[in-house]
Scaffold this motif. Structure first.
Motif, PDB file in Angstrom:
ATOM      1  N   GLU A  38       0.822  -1.212   0.000  1.00  0.00           N
ATOM      2  CA  GLU A  38       0.000   0.000   0.000  1.00  0.00           C
ATOM      3  C   GLU A  38       0.856   1.262   0.000  1.00  0.00           C
ATOM      4  OE1 GLU A  38      -3.029   2.228   3.035  1.00  0.00           O
ATOM      5  OE2 GLU A  38      -3.195   0.040   2.872  1.00  0.00           O
ATOM      6  N   ARG A  39       1.903   1.270   0.805  1.00  0.00           N
ATOM      7  CA  ARG A  39       2.727   2.473   0.955  1.00  0.00           C
ATOM      8  C   ARG A  39       3.732   2.643  -0.178  1.00  0.00           C
ATOM      9  NH1 ARG A  39       5.593   6.338   0.953  1.00  0.00           N
ATOM     10  NH2 ARG A  39       6.513   7.410   2.725  1.00  0.00           N
ATOM     11  N   TRP A  40       4.374   1.562  -0.590  1.00  0.00           N
ATOM     12  CA  TRP A  40       5.485   1.649  -1.540  1.00  0.00           C
ATOM     13  C   TRP A  40       5.178   1.053  -2.914  1.00  0.00           C
ATOM     14  CZ3 TRP A  40       9.523   4.479   0.119  1.00  0.00           C
ATOM     15  CH2 TRP A  40       9.678   4.646   1.497  1.00  0.00           C
ATOM     16  N   GLN A  41       4.000   0.460  -3.090  1.00  0.00           N
ATOM     17  CA  GLN A  41       3.610  -0.192  -4.348  1.00  0.00           C
ATOM     18  C   GLN A  41       4.604  -1.285  -4.755  1.00  0.00           C
ATOM     19  OE1 GLN A  41       3.595   3.449  -4.311  1.00  0.00           O
ATOM     20  NE2 GLN A  41       1.559   3.104  -3.461  1.00  0.00           N
ATOM     21  N   ARG A  42       5.089  -2.012  -3.770  1.00  0.00           N
ATOM     22  CA  ARG A  42       5.969  -3.165  -4.004  1.00  0.00           C
ATOM     23  C   ARG A  42       5.161  -4.404  -3.656  1.00  0.00           C
ATOM     24  NH1 ARG A  42      11.471  -1.780  -5.259  1.00  0.00           N
ATOM     25  NH2 ARG A  42      11.417   0.485  -5.398  1.00  0.00           N
ATOM     26  N   GLN A  43       4.717  -5.127  -4.651  1.00  0.00           N
ATOM     27  CA  GLN A  43       3.752  -6.200  -4.448  1.00  0.00           C
ATOM     28  C   GLN A  43       4.341  -7.467  -3.840  1.00  0.00           C
ATOM     29  OE1 GLN A  43       0.810  -5.039  -4.886  1.00  0.00           O
ATOM     30  NE2 GLN A  43       1.525  -3.232  -5.968  1.00  0.00           N
ATOM     31  N   THR A  44       5.582  -7.776  -4.156  1.00  0.00           N
ATOM     32  CA  THR A  44       6.177  -9.032  -3.680  1.00  0.00           C
ATOM     33  C   THR A  44       7.433  -8.755  -2.862  1.00  0.00           C
ATOM     34  OG1 THR A  44       7.650  -9.342  -5.575  1.00  0.00           O
ATOM     35  CG2 THR A  44       5.391 -10.163  -5.812  1.00  0.00           C
ATOM     36  N   PRO A  45       7.776  -9.658  -1.971  1.00  0.00           N
ATOM     37  CA  PRO A  45       9.009  -9.480  -1.188  1.00  0.00           C
ATOM     38  C   PRO A  45      10.263  -9.369  -2.052  1.00  0.00           C
ATOM     39  CG  PRO A  45       7.638 -11.163  -0.200  1.00  0.00           C
ATOM     40  CD  PRO A  45       7.006 -10.807  -1.517  1.00  0.00           C
ATOM     41  N   TRP A  46      10.241  -9.943  -3.255  1.00  0.00           N
ATOM     42  CA  TRP A  46      11.410  -9.860  -4.126  1.00  0.00           C
ATOM     43  C   TRP A  46      11.697  -8.426  -4.523  1.00  0.00           C
ATOM     44  CZ3 TRP A  46      14.015 -13.970  -3.579  1.00  0.00           C
ATOM     45  CH2 TRP A  46      13.401 -15.214  -3.488  1.00  0.00           C
ATOM     46  N   ALA A  47      10.702  -7.565  -4.484  1.00  0.00           N
ATOM     47  CA  ALA A  47      10.879  -6.158  -4.871  1.00  0.00           C
ATOM     48  C   ALA A  47      11.216  -5.263  -3.676  1.00  0.00           C
ATOM     49  CB  ALA A  47       9.613  -5.652  -5.558  1.00  0.00           C
TER      50      ALA A  47
END
Length: 95
Positions: A38-47
């Motif tokens: 929600e905060r950083w628009q990083r959907q997966t832990p890999w990102a």
């Protein structure tokens, strides 16, 4: 159309302990993922980067009890282990 990220499959190799412990880690990992997404628009832990996880530990858990922060810290350790990163977080500063 992409499939949603499967946190259970992602953590399957590093989850150990009783069924209740595994369930808690999985639930907390999904909460961490949702907040970072929600905060950083990083959907997966890999990102994720270290700053994303540090932000979660500092800002999302600041009003929680010491024990809750500790349990989230343990879940973060599992996520870092699974990502094969060398990230180190100062537990004392956060608890």
């Amino acid at each position: 159309m992409s499939k949603p990220f499967d946190m259970e499959l992602f953590l399957a190799g590093v989850l150990t302990g009783s069924p209740a412990t595994r369930k808690r880690h999985l639930r907390q990992a999904k909460i961490i993922q949702a907040e970072i997404s929600e905060r950083w628009q990083r959907q997966t832990p890999w990102a994720w980067q270290k700053k994303h996880v540090a932000w979660f530990l500092e800002h999302c858990l600041d009003r929680h009890s010491r024990m809750t922060r500790y349990y989230y810290f343990l879940t973060v350790r599992l996520l870092v282990l699974r990502l094969q990163k060398t990230w180190v977080f100062n537990l004392r500063a956060r608890i």
